[in-house]
Write a protein that holds these residues in place. Structure first.
Motif, PDB file in Angstrom:
ATOM      1  N   UNK A 148      62.001  45.217  38.923  1.00  0.00           N
ATOM      2  CA  UNK A 148      62.755  45.078  40.166  1.00  0.00           C
ATOM      3  C   UNK A 148      61.971  45.606  41.366  1.00  0.00           C
TER       4      UNK A 148
ATOM      5  N   UNK B 155      62.842  46.218  45.482  1.00  0.00           N
ATOM      6  CA  UNK B 155      63.958  46.270  46.452  1.00  0.00           C
ATOM      7  C   UNK B 155      65.266  45.738  45.844  1.00  0.00           C
ATOM      8  N   UNK B 156      65.469  46.010  44.592  1.00  0.00           N
ATOM      9  CA  UNK B 156      66.721  45.642  43.935  1.00  0.00           C
ATOM     10  C   UNK B 156      66.754  44.234  43.380  1.00  0.00           C
ATOM     11  N   UNK B 157      65.692  43.447  43.645  1.00  0.00           N
ATOM     12  CA  UNK B 157      65.655  42.063  43.152  1.00  0.00           C
ATOM     13  C   UNK B 157      64.481  41.900  42.199  1.00  0.00           C
ATOM     14  N   UNK B 158      64.543  40.919  41.279  1.00  0.00           N
ATOM     15  CA  UNK B 158      63.396  40.717  40.391  1.00  0.00           C
ATOM     16  C   UNK B 158      62.131  40.446  41.208  1.00  0.00           C
TER      17      UNK B 158
ATOM     18  N   UNK C  19      69.488  48.699  48.652  1.00  0.00           N
ATOM     19  CA  UNK C  19      68.732  48.351  47.443  1.00  0.00           C
ATOM     20  C   UNK C  19      69.341  49.003  46.197  1.00  0.00           C
TER      21      UNK C  19
ATOM     22  N   UNK D 168      72.002  46.626  45.054  1.00  0.00           N
ATOM     23  CA  UNK D 168      71.357  45.420  44.504  1.00  0.00           C
ATOM     24  C   UNK D 168      70.748  45.708  43.134  1.00  0.00           C
ATOM     25  N   UNK D 169      70.134  46.915  43.021  1.00  0.00           N
ATOM     26  CA  UNK D 169      69.536  47.306  41.735  1.00  0.00           C
ATOM     27  C   UNK D 169      70.615  47.352  40.651  1.00  0.00           C
TER      28      UNK D 169
END
Lengths: 67, 483
Positions: free
Chosen positions: A35, A37-40, B209, B212-213
């Protein structure tokens, strides 16, 4: 009828390469779930390549397309 | 006041503004000639051009399908970003030359280019018939979307039929009054509303974030297919859909007319330079809204495409008065997205039929002003027929909507090869189009969507171009031999 070429041919090659890299075929599956910034990671990379395409487009319009 | 009534009042105010703009555009007209009505006299500046392209390109489908498909299928839907960007890149392959030549020879419809370059009436007729099929198909889907969205955002207070009839009526009124000028001006209002509403909602609800994580980690644990890199077949499909939609949507007849309508090369350059960033704002926001909606639809399977965004907007709108205001802007913006696509398609359709089909046959000796009148009347007739079809959802042509892009892409060689390949002959182009079109229709009838992951529309396009080159080469050789 004589239609002048506006953009040189290499521009389309660059686009082809950039669009190819906007699809995550080359990313190893092992890091696909990492991950950023929280995205793949592959999603962030895909968006990043599209940003490059957008900036490249603005540059070629300014550089080659004359008024 | 009840939220639904507030939304209904805002929709009414918005519709009144559209009609006022139509009246104002009517006063600004310089003549009743085709060029003034269908191309706003060729005077669209960069700001208006940008937003009319934006509002026309982003239909309700993009707005609703993107978040819903992220919830349903997962993050592979980021491919929408790729193909919406590819559309703008494909404009650059022909727009600079087409604009110049359209100004010199006063083009009004795509057919003017076909006539100018290929000088083969049957080719122009077939290409125009394909464009008319696509436009009718597109118009019908927008009318149906008008009914569905109005019912959905007003909680059923406005029924499906009323949404279709009233919105179609308003589109007809402002379009008949002001033609392209009214359509472009209303597109600016519609585009700006949609854009500001989306950005506003995004700033308000976007999680940090950490949040989102959490969503991503939940997906990794419970639904890894939705977050992992898609399989090879999907990646192949992704590449082919970027090419197909990019090429197909770049030659939408309504887009071609907007290129003709640009005030100057500078306006066109500036609007395309800004347009390339629109997917990065619009699609990325819609994608992220889809991602943060995932936890809300954990137990739902096969979420309907028109529920995710409206439901989430209702939820976010209930957080504060400010968020409610933004929600109303986005909701009306959604209607705006549908109306702006419908009005552009209707205008283009009427111009093709009035000038290129009727103007070359039964109204052959009519003046430009008379053809404008014919076009306006045709708009009313076709809209009434389409509304009647849309009111009977059982006999709708929903399945044909999928056919739209794969037949539209068959028109792309007329622009791409027409401009860049001098040796391509008219007869070769005619054969290429017929083969590409037949391939697209036959595969559609047999329910074949992809072959080895590649979309059949793109394969049809490949055949089209191949046939075109082979026959051109054969013809040129023969001509050379005869000389």
């Amino acid at each position: 009828m004589n239609l002048k070429k506006v953009f040189p041919n290499w521009v389309w090659t660059v686009y082809f390469i950039l669009f190819s890299f906007s699809i995550p075929w080359y990313i190893p599956k092992s890091i696909s779930m990492q991950l950023t910034w929280g995205l793949p990671f592959w999603i962030v990379l895909c968006i990043f390549v599209i940003v490059i395409i957008a900036l490249f487009t603005v540059w070629i319009i300014k550089r080659f397309w004359k008024d | 006041m009840d939220a639904t009534y507030t939304i209904i009042i805002c929709i009414c105010i918005y519709l009144i503004i559209l009609i006022i703009l139509g009246l104002f555009a009517n006063k600004q007209r310089k003549s009743n000639a085709l060029k003034d009505f269908y191309l706003a006299g060729g005077g669209l500046g960069s700001f208006v051009l940008l937003f009319t392209l934006y509002a026309t390109q982003y239909s309700a489908n993009t707005m609703l399908v993107t978040p819903a498909e992220v919830v349903n299928q997962g993050m592979g839907m980021i491919m929408v970003l790729g193909y919406m960007t590819a559309v703008v890149v494909f404009y650059l392959t022909f727009a600079p030359q087409l604009y110049q030549i359209s100004r010199k020879f006063e083009f009004i419809t795509p057919g003017d280019w076909f006539d100018f370059r290929f000088k083969l009436p049957i080719l122009t007729l077939i290409a125009n018939i394909i464009l008319v099929i696509v436009a009718i198909n597109f118009l019908l889907s927008q009318l149906m979307a008008m009914g569905h969205i109005t019912r959905s955002i007003t909680d059923g207070q406005i029924p499906y039929w009323a949404g279709v009839v009233f919105l179609a009526f308003v589109v007809l009124i402002y379009e008949s009054l002001g033609g392209m000028r009214a359509v472009a001006w209303t597109d600016v209002i519609q585009g700006v509303m949609l854009f500001l509403g989306l950005v506003g909602i995004f700033i308000m609800v976007m999680p940090d974030t950490v949040e989102l994580t959490k969503i991503s980690e939940w997906l990794i644990e419970n639904e890894p297919d939705k977050i992992g890199i898609p399989n090879n077949e999907y990646l192949m499909y992704w590449g082919s859909i970027v090419l197909m939609v990019g090429l197909g949507a770049a030659v939408y007849p309504q887009v071609i007319q907007r290129i003709y309508a640009a005030k100057s090369v500078k306006s066109l350059k500036q609007s395309l330079g800004a347009m390339i960033f629109m997917p990065l704002i619009t699609v990325v926001i819609l994608f992220l809204l889809g991602v943060i909606s995932i936890p809300h639809f954990v137990n739902s399977t096969g979420v309907s495409k028109d529920t995710v965004l409206p439901e989430m907007l209702r939820l976010w709108g209930s957080e504060s008065a400010f968020s409610f205001g933004l929600m109303v802007v986005v909701v009306v913006g959604l209607l705006a997205a549908i109306m702006s696509t419908a009005d552009s398609v209707l205008l283009t359709l009427s111009s093709i039929v009035a000038k290129d089909i009727l103007g070359k046959s039964i109204f052959k000796n009519h003046s430009s002003e008379q053809l404008t009148k014919v076009g306006k009347r045709f708009s009313w007739i076709i809209m009434i027929i389409m509304v009647l079809v849309a009111l009977q959802p059982k006999i709708t042509l929903w399945g044909l909507i999928e056919l739209k892009m794969q037949i539209l892409i068959q028109i792309a060689p007329l622009f791409l090869l027409g401009i860049h390949a001098k040796n391509v002959t008219s007869k070769a182009m005619l054969c290429g189009i017929c083969i590409g079109f037949l391939f697209a229709v036959i595969t559609f009838l047999f329910g074949v969507k992809t072959i080895s992951g590649i979309h059949v529309g793109l394969i049809g396009f490949g055949l089209n171009v191949l046939v075109c080159f082979l026959i051109s080469k054969f013809q040129n050789k023969k001509d050379h031999h005869n000389v």
